[in-house]
Design a protein around this motif. Structure first.
Motif, PDB file in Angstrom:
ATOM      1  N   GLN A   9       0.836  -1.198   0.000  1.00 59.79           N
ATOM      2  CA  GLN A   9       0.000   0.000   0.000  1.00 59.79           C
ATOM      3  C   GLN A   9       0.878   1.257   0.000  1.00 59.79           C
ATOM      4  OE1 GLN A   9      -3.246   0.121   2.800  1.00 59.79           O
ATOM      5  NE2 GLN A   9      -3.796  -2.006   2.400  1.00 59.79           N
ATOM      6  N   ILE A  13       1.239   4.249  -3.117  1.00 63.96           N
ATOM      7  CA  ILE A  13       1.245   5.711  -2.983  1.00 63.96           C
ATOM      8  C   ILE A  13       2.387   6.308  -3.803  1.00 63.96           C
ATOM      9  CG2 ILE A  13       1.651   7.616  -1.349  1.00 63.96           C
ATOM     10  CD1 ILE A  13       0.204   5.829   0.770  1.00 63.96           C
ATOM     11  N   GLU A 134      -4.144   2.387   6.738  1.00 58.28           N
ATOM     12  CA  GLU A 134      -3.927   3.471   5.774  1.00 58.28           C
ATOM     13  C   GLU A 134      -2.908   4.480   6.302  1.00 58.28           C
ATOM     14  OE1 GLU A 134      -7.779   5.136   4.902  1.00 58.28           O
ATOM     15  OE2 GLU A 134      -8.027   3.795   3.187  1.00 58.28           O
ATOM     16  N   ALA A 138       0.810   5.165   4.638  1.00 60.60           N
ATOM     17  CA  ALA A 138       1.192   6.519   4.239  1.00 60.60           C
ATOM     18  C   ALA A 138       2.441   6.977   4.994  1.00 60.60           C
ATOM     19  CB  ALA A 138       0.031   7.484   4.474  1.00 60.60           C
ATOM     20  N   VAL A 157       3.153  14.301  -1.418  1.00 54.26           N
ATOM     21  CA  VAL A 157       1.872  13.584  -1.564  1.00 54.26           C
ATOM     22  C   VAL A 157       1.691  12.622  -0.392  1.00 54.26           C
ATOM     23  CG1 VAL A 157       0.645  11.844  -2.929  1.00 54.26           C
ATOM     24  CG2 VAL A 157       1.688  13.808  -4.070  1.00 54.26           C
ATOM     25  N   ALA A 158       2.738  11.860  -0.078  1.00 44.81           N
ATOM     26  CA  ALA A 158       2.672  10.908   1.036  1.00 44.81           C
ATOM     27  C   ALA A 158       2.421  11.625   2.362  1.00 44.81           C
ATOM     28  CB  ALA A 158       3.952  10.082   1.111  1.00 44.81           C
ATOM     29  N   LEU A 161      -1.244  12.585   2.504  1.00 44.65           N
ATOM     30  CA  LEU A 161      -2.062  11.394   2.759  1.00 44.65           C
ATOM     31  C   LEU A 161      -1.901  10.918   4.194  1.00 44.65           C
ATOM     32  CD1 LEU A 161      -1.496   9.439  -0.573  1.00 44.65           C
ATOM     33  CD2 LEU A 161      -3.616  10.548   0.195  1.00 44.65           C
ATOM     34  N   TYR A 162      -0.670  11.004   4.710  1.00 43.47           N
ATOM     35  CA  TYR A 162      -0.430  10.602   6.096  1.00 43.47           C
ATOM     36  C   TYR A 162      -1.216  11.490   7.062  1.00 43.47           C
ATOM     37  CZ  TYR A 162       1.711  10.239  10.660  1.00 43.47           C
ATOM     38  OH  TYR A 162       1.895  10.106  12.011  1.00 43.47           O
ATOM     39  N   GLU A 164      -3.880  13.265   6.587  1.00 44.87           N
ATOM     40  CA  GLU A 164      -5.314  12.979   6.461  1.00 44.87           C
ATOM     41  C   GLU A 164      -5.670  11.637   7.094  1.00 44.87           C
ATOM     42  OE1 GLU A 164      -8.479  11.970   2.941  1.00 44.87           O
ATOM     43  OE2 GLU A 164      -6.909  13.444   2.501  1.00 44.87           O
ATOM     44  N   ALA A 165      -4.867  10.615   6.807  1.00 46.10           N
ATOM     45  CA  ALA A 165      -5.150   9.267   7.325  1.00 46.10           C
ATOM     46  C   ALA A 165      -5.023   9.214   8.845  1.00 46.10           C
ATOM     47  CB  ALA A 165      -4.213   8.244   6.673  1.00 46.10           C
TER      48      ALA A 165
END
Length: 191
Positions: A9, A13, A134, A138, A157-158, A161-162, A164-165
């Motif tokens: 996963q 990403i 998730e 991330a 980007v990672a 996403l981190y 947010e996750a």
């Protein structure tokens, strides 16, 4: 769910090729994942009081007393990543017990037994909530992004996403259970 699944996963990403087996693949990215997976998992577990990683234990005082400063030592379980605040009753809202964590022990003047809650290392990946998986994927992508891709944009980007996750995972985790209560106020219950 396995560490290989979580690493895949993370690689998704970063738009990188998947891993078939974390243990047998000798590509550089797989070696990085093998070296860093456990530490990354434990780091993320220890940052929050994740419900799925909490453990309760009643500790007896160690036969060996601290050399100075405290009267008693209590050995911390080997799977402990972080001791939560120690209270008389063991509940988070209880009366605090003065203590300090030193090495593999909780030092205190309390005679015990000591009711302790802690965040534990858990490797039962099927028990991990999807939101935590998730966040972990991330987090790993964020850590290895530049090393793998050489591109700062993938790291950014990672990171997004981190953030947010982890926010979603922590909010979901926080709403499980009931509201705090006055755990030590037995006299209130008896009235």
């Amino acid at each position: 769910m396995t560490p290989t699944d979580i690493c895949n996963q993370a690689l998704d990403i970063l738009k990188e090729a998947e891993i078939t087996n974390l243990e047998n693949d000798n590509r550089p990215i797989v070696r990085w994942m093998r070296r860093n997976f456990d530490t990354s998992r434990d780091s993320l577990l220890s940052r929050y009081d994740w419900n799925f990683a909490l453990q309760r234990v009643v500790l007896a005082a160690s036969a060996e007393q601290p050399a100075f400063g405290w009267s008693h030592a209590f050995t911390i379980p080997h799977d402990c990543l972080r001791v939560l605040p120690v209270t008389v009753c063991g509940h988070s809202e209880g009366t605090p017990v003065r203590h300090e964590v030193e090495g593999a022990c909780i030092l205190t003047d309390a005679s015990g037994p000591l009711k302790v809650r802690y965040v534990r290392r858990t490797e039962d990946y099927d028990r991990y909530p999807a939101s935590f998986i998730e966040a972990l994927a991330a987090y790993i992508a964020m850590k290895c992004g530049h090393w793998v891709t050489g591109k700062v944009s993938y790291v950014q980007v990672a990171q997004g996403l981190y953030r947010e996750a982890i926010d979603v995972a922590w909010r979901i985790d926080a709403i499980e259970g009931t509201s705090p209560r006055a755990a030590d106020d037995n006299w209130v219950a008896m009235r």
